[in-house]
Each structure stands twice: as structure tokens, then as C-alpha cells.
Design a protein around this motif. Structure first.
Motif, mmCIF file in Angstrom:
data_model
loop_
_atom_site.group_PDB
_atom_site.id
_atom_site.type_symbol
_atom_site.label_atom_id
_atom_site.label_comp_id
_atom_site.label_asym_id
_atom_site.label_seq_id
_atom_site.Cartn_x
_atom_site.Cartn_y
_atom_site.Cartn_z
ATOM 1 N N LEU A 5 39.821 39.420 45.080
ATOM 2 C CA LEU A 5 39.513 40.842 44.888
ATOM 3 C C LEU A 5 38.010 41.081 44.916
ATOM 4 C CD1 LEU A 5 42.024 41.923 42.081
ATOM 5 C CD2 LEU A 5 41.919 42.836 44.400
ATOM 6 N N ILE A 6 37.276 40.207 44.228
ATOM 7 C CA ILE A 6 35.821 40.364 44.146
ATOM 8 C C ILE A 6 35.164 40.173 45.513
ATOM 9 C CG2 ILE A 6 33.722 39.349 43.160
ATOM 10 C CD1 ILE A 6 35.356 38.694 40.669
ATOM 11 N N ILE A 7 35.713 39.265 46.319
ATOM 12 C CA ILE A 7 35.105 38.951 47.617
ATOM 13 C C ILE A 7 35.478 39.969 48.687
ATOM 14 C CG2 ILE A 7 35.056 37.271 49.507
ATOM 15 C CD1 ILE A 7 35.356 35.066 47.433
ATOM 16 N N PHE A 8 36.754 40.338 48.753
ATOM 17 C CA PHE A 8 37.235 41.117 49.894
ATOM 18 C C PHE A 8 37.437 42.607 49.606
ATOM 19 C CE2 PHE A 8 38.812 36.787 50.778
ATOM 20 C CZ PHE A 8 38.230 36.590 52.013
ATOM 21 N N ILE A 9 37.644 42.980 48.353
ATOM 22 C CA ILE A 9 37.983 44.382 48.051
ATOM 23 C C ILE A 9 36.819 45.133 47.409
ATOM 24 C CG2 ILE A 9 39.588 45.904 46.856
ATOM 25 C CD1 ILE A 9 40.870 44.261 49.079
ATOM 26 N N ASP A 10 36.325 44.611 46.292
ATOM 27 C CA ASP A 10 35.312 45.344 45.517
ATOM 28 C C ASP A 10 34.068 45.718 46.315
ATOM 29 O OD1 ASP A 10 37.050 45.189 43.454
ATOM 30 O OD2 ASP A 10 35.965 43.679 42.294
ATOM 31 N N PRO A 11 33.493 44.791 47.127
ATOM 32 C CA PRO A 11 32.265 45.178 47.865
ATOM 33 C C PRO A 11 32.494 46.349 48.812
ATOM 34 C CG PRO A 11 32.549 42.791 47.874
ATOM 35 C CD PRO A 11 33.819 43.367 47.337
ATOM 36 N N LYS A 12 33.626 46.370 49.512
ATOM 37 C CA LYS A 12 33.883 47.448 50.472
ATOM 38 C C LYS A 12 34.049 48.796 49.763
ATOM 39 C CE LYS A 12 36.047 44.410 53.906
ATOM 40 N NZ LYS A 12 34.971 44.587 54.914
ATOM 41 N N ILE A 13 34.761 48.767 48.630
ATOM 42 C CA ILE A 13 34.943 50.004 47.866
ATOM 43 C C ILE A 13 33.600 50.487 47.312
ATOM 44 C CG2 ILE A 13 36.100 51.051 45.901
ATOM 45 C CD1 ILE A 13 37.933 50.316 48.237
ATOM 46 N N SER A 14 32.781 49.557 46.848
ATOM 47 C CA SER A 14 31.477 49.923 46.289
ATOM 48 C C SER A 14 30.579 50.560 47.341
ATOM 49 C CB SER A 14 30.797 48.680 45.702
ATOM 50 O OG SER A 14 31.564 48.134 44.650
ATOM 51 N N ILE A 15 30.619 50.026 48.566
ATOM 52 C CA ILE A 15 29.799 50.587 49.640
ATOM 53 C C ILE A 15 30.218 52.026 49.944
ATOM 54 C CG2 ILE A 15 29.276 50.428 52.099
ATOM 55 C CD1 ILE A 15 27.757 48.440 50.412
ATOM 56 N N ILE A 16 31.530 52.256 49.999
ATOM 57 C CA ILE A 16 32.025 53.610 50.268
ATOM 58 C C ILE A 16 31.601 54.563 49.154
ATOM 59 C CG2 ILE A 16 34.097 55.009 50.590
ATOM 60 C CD1 ILE A 16 35.462 52.552 51.765
ATOM 61 N N ALA A 17 31.693 54.099 47.887
ATOM 62 C CA ALA A 17 31.297 54.934 46.752
ATOM 63 C C ALA A 17 29.797 55.207 46.762
ATOM 64 C CB ALA A 17 31.704 54.260 45.447
ATOM 65 N N ILE B 18 46.164 52.400 46.204
ATOM 66 C CA ILE B 18 47.281 52.505 45.262
ATOM 67 C C ILE B 18 48.604 52.252 45.978
ATOM 68 C CG2 ILE B 18 48.518 54.063 43.709
ATOM 69 C CD1 ILE B 18 45.887 55.476 43.196
ATOM 70 N N PHE B 19 48.750 52.811 47.169
ATOM 71 C CA PHE B 19 49.984 52.612 47.925
ATOM 72 C C PHE B 19 50.130 51.154 48.346
ATOM 73 C CE2 PHE B 19 52.549 52.974 51.889
ATOM 74 C CZ PHE B 19 53.717 53.420 51.284
ATOM 75 N N SER B 20 49.026 50.513 48.725
ATOM 76 C CA SER B 20 49.087 49.097 49.084
ATOM 77 C C SER B 20 49.440 48.248 47.870
ATOM 78 C CB SER B 20 47.755 48.640 49.685
ATOM 79 O OG SER B 20 46.737 48.572 48.700
ATOM 80 N N ARG B 21 48.994 48.677 46.694
ATOM 81 C CA ARG B 21 49.374 47.963 45.470
ATOM 82 C C ARG B 21 50.870 48.101 45.212
ATOM 83 N NH1 ARG B 21 45.483 48.277 40.403
ATOM 84 N NH2 ARG B 21 44.321 47.097 41.963
ATOM 85 N N PHE C 186 43.811 47.494 53.542
ATOM 86 C CA PHE C 186 45.140 47.833 53.028
ATOM 87 C C PHE C 186 46.001 46.578 52.902
ATOM 88 C CE2 PHE C 186 49.562 48.958 53.537
ATOM 89 C CZ PHE C 186 49.720 50.105 52.787
ATOM 90 N N LEU C 187 46.064 45.782 53.961
ATOM 91 C CA LEU C 187 46.902 44.585 53.967
ATOM 92 C C LEU C 187 46.379 43.523 53.011
ATOM 93 C CD1 LEU C 187 47.601 44.314 57.810
ATOM 94 C CD2 LEU C 187 49.106 45.235 56.032
ATOM 95 N N THR C 188 45.053 43.383 52.955
ATOM 96 C CA THR C 188 44.465 42.389 52.062
ATOM 97 C C THR C 188 44.775 42.700 50.607
ATOM 98 O OG1 THR C 188 42.648 42.005 53.630
ATOM 99 C CG2 THR C 188 42.319 41.258 51.372
#
Length: 246
Positions: free
Chosen positions: A184-196, A217-220, A138-140
Motif C-alpha cells: 500500500l505504501i509503495i504503490f497506492i499512497d504516493p499516487k493518491i498523495s500526488i493527486i491530492a 472504495i469500489f476496488s476495495r 484500481f486493480l492493484t
């Protein structure tokens, strides 16, 4: 993030990523189109106290990003419903995006799409376990969004702070947005992809993915607000950093 949610909903994540890449290109083109318009504010700034004039204009633009994010939050159920169907039709068109766009902009499909427009309901938040939301993610995402929001604007404002290095400061906008994209590619996308992937492979819960999506969305939204506070310090840092290039 919403494309991932839509893709997981219809179990077609790879097709969702194809549409996501298209939207990313449109977003980056829009960001590039922003530069000449915002640059004209620098050229037309009054000779008396131009910093105050430009800062007020740029803060208004940052505020519009906050408003746009709120509108996006309100349209989230509509977005997911429409793009879930778009992903299915992309699969039927064997991956042809031109064919998908041709079909999607016909009167028949526009009329169908209107049926899926609705505002979010309280029930949309039902059964979401907020305690499972990753705070670090969220913070990242909030910080990266703030950096991306002010990338172009801070670089242009830095050109006013250091007029002798104005061109160097202006060109730094591409570097800043590039760094934000890499983060975004390093810290966000991989984690979201794993959950999906866990949802698609029936190892995870779709409600958990939806909760993470709402959190992102709220963090954005908070990131666009944080951008107001980082705008001037960011511009001052860019103006200082340009000293090393001359």
C-alpha cells in the motif's frame, strides 16, 4: 483515502494525515483483536471434519468485510462532512488530538454531527470523469485489499492444513499483513498523495480526486469479494511455505 479527500477539501492535508494515522492505529488494533477470537474457532472446531467447519466460519467473516465495505460506501458523504470539520477543529486545537476527542464527544458536537448524516445521492457522482480513473491503481488496490482481508484467516486455516507446523503458520499472519501494508505504501499512497497535492496547489481538479476516491472504495469492495477466492489457495500456500522454516 477518505482522509485525503477531506484534507484536500479544506486545504489541510497534513492535519488530515494526523487523523489518518490515528485511524490506522485503531484499525490495526482491531485487526489484532480479531486474532484471538478467530483463533478460538480453531480451538473449538469439531474433531470430525474441522476444515469444513472452520472454512465456513471464515468465509462468513470475509463476507462481513464485504458488508462492512458497502456500509462504508453508504456513509462516505457523512464521513467526509464530519472529518472535514474534525480536521478544521484539529487545526484550531493546534494539533492536540486529545483536545479534539474531548470536544468531539461532548453532547453539543455530537448533536451537530447528527446534522451531517445523510446517504449518498446521485448528484454526488455528477461531473466525475470515469475515463480518467487509473485502471492499474484500481486493480492493484483490489489485490492488496484481498491479501489484507485474508491475512489472519488464511494463516489460521493453514495451521489446520499443517498441524505439525501450526504455530509457524499462525505467526505468518503478521508477515502477510506487513507485506500488504508495504505494498500500500509503495504503490497506492504516493499516487493518491500526488493527486491530492495537485488539488491543493490548484494544479488538479477536486472532482478528479473524488472520482479516484470512489474508485478506490469500489476496488476495495471487489477486493473483499476476491478474498473469497484467494482464501483457500492462500492458506495452502502458507502451509506449503512453512516447510522452509522447519
Amino acid at each position: 483515502m477518505q482522509f485525503v479527500l477531506s484534507g484536500a477539501r479544506v486545504m489541510l492535508l497534513a492535519s488530515a494525515l494526523s487523523l489518518f494515522n490515528l485511524m490506522v492505529m485503531v484499525s490495526r488494533l482491531a485487526n489484532m483483536m480479531q486474532q484471538p477470537f478467530t483463533g478460538s474457532l480453531i480451538d473449538n472446531a469439531p474433531t470430525t471434519d474441522p476444515l469444513t467447519f472452520v472454512a465456513a466460519q471464515f468465509r462468513f467473516i470475509i463476507g462481513s468485510a464485504t458488508v462492512g465495505t458497502i456500509v462504508g460506501m453508504l456513509l462516505l458523504p457523512t464521513f467526509i462532512a464530519i472529518f472535514s470539520r474534525a480536521i478544521i477543529h484539529l487545526s484550531k486545537e493546534r494539533g492536540s488530538i486529545p483536545a479534539l476527542l474531548w470536544k468531539g464527544f461532548t453532547f453539543e458536537y455530537i448533536k451537530r454531527g447528527r446534522k451531517h448524516i445523510h446517504l449518498p445521492r446521485i448528484s454526488y457522482l455528477k461531473d466525475i470523469h470515469w475515463k480518467d480513473i487509473p485502471v492499474q491503481l484500481f486493480l492493484t488496490n483490489m489485490v492488496i485489499t484481498a491479501i489484507y482481508t485474508i491475512g489472519v484467516l488464511a494463516a489460521l486455516y493453514a495451521a489446520l492444513l499443517a498441524p505439525e507446523r501450526a504455530l509457524t503458520a499462525t505467526m505468518a499472519s503478521g508477515l502477510i499483513n506487513g507485506i500488504a501494508t508495504i505494498l500500500l505504501i509503495i504503490f497506492i499512497d504516493p499516487k493518491i498523495s500526488i493527486i491530492a497535492d495537485d488539488v491543493i496547489n490548484k494544479k488538479g481538479n477536486y472532482l478528479n480526486l473524488k472520482g479516484v476516491s470512489l474508485m478506490m472504495i469500489f476496488s476495495r469492495l471487489l477486493g473483499t469479494i476476491l478474498a473469497q477466492f484467494l482464501f483457500i489457495p492462500g492458506a495452502e500456500y502458507i502451509a506449503w511455505f512453512t516447510k522452509f522454516f522447519v
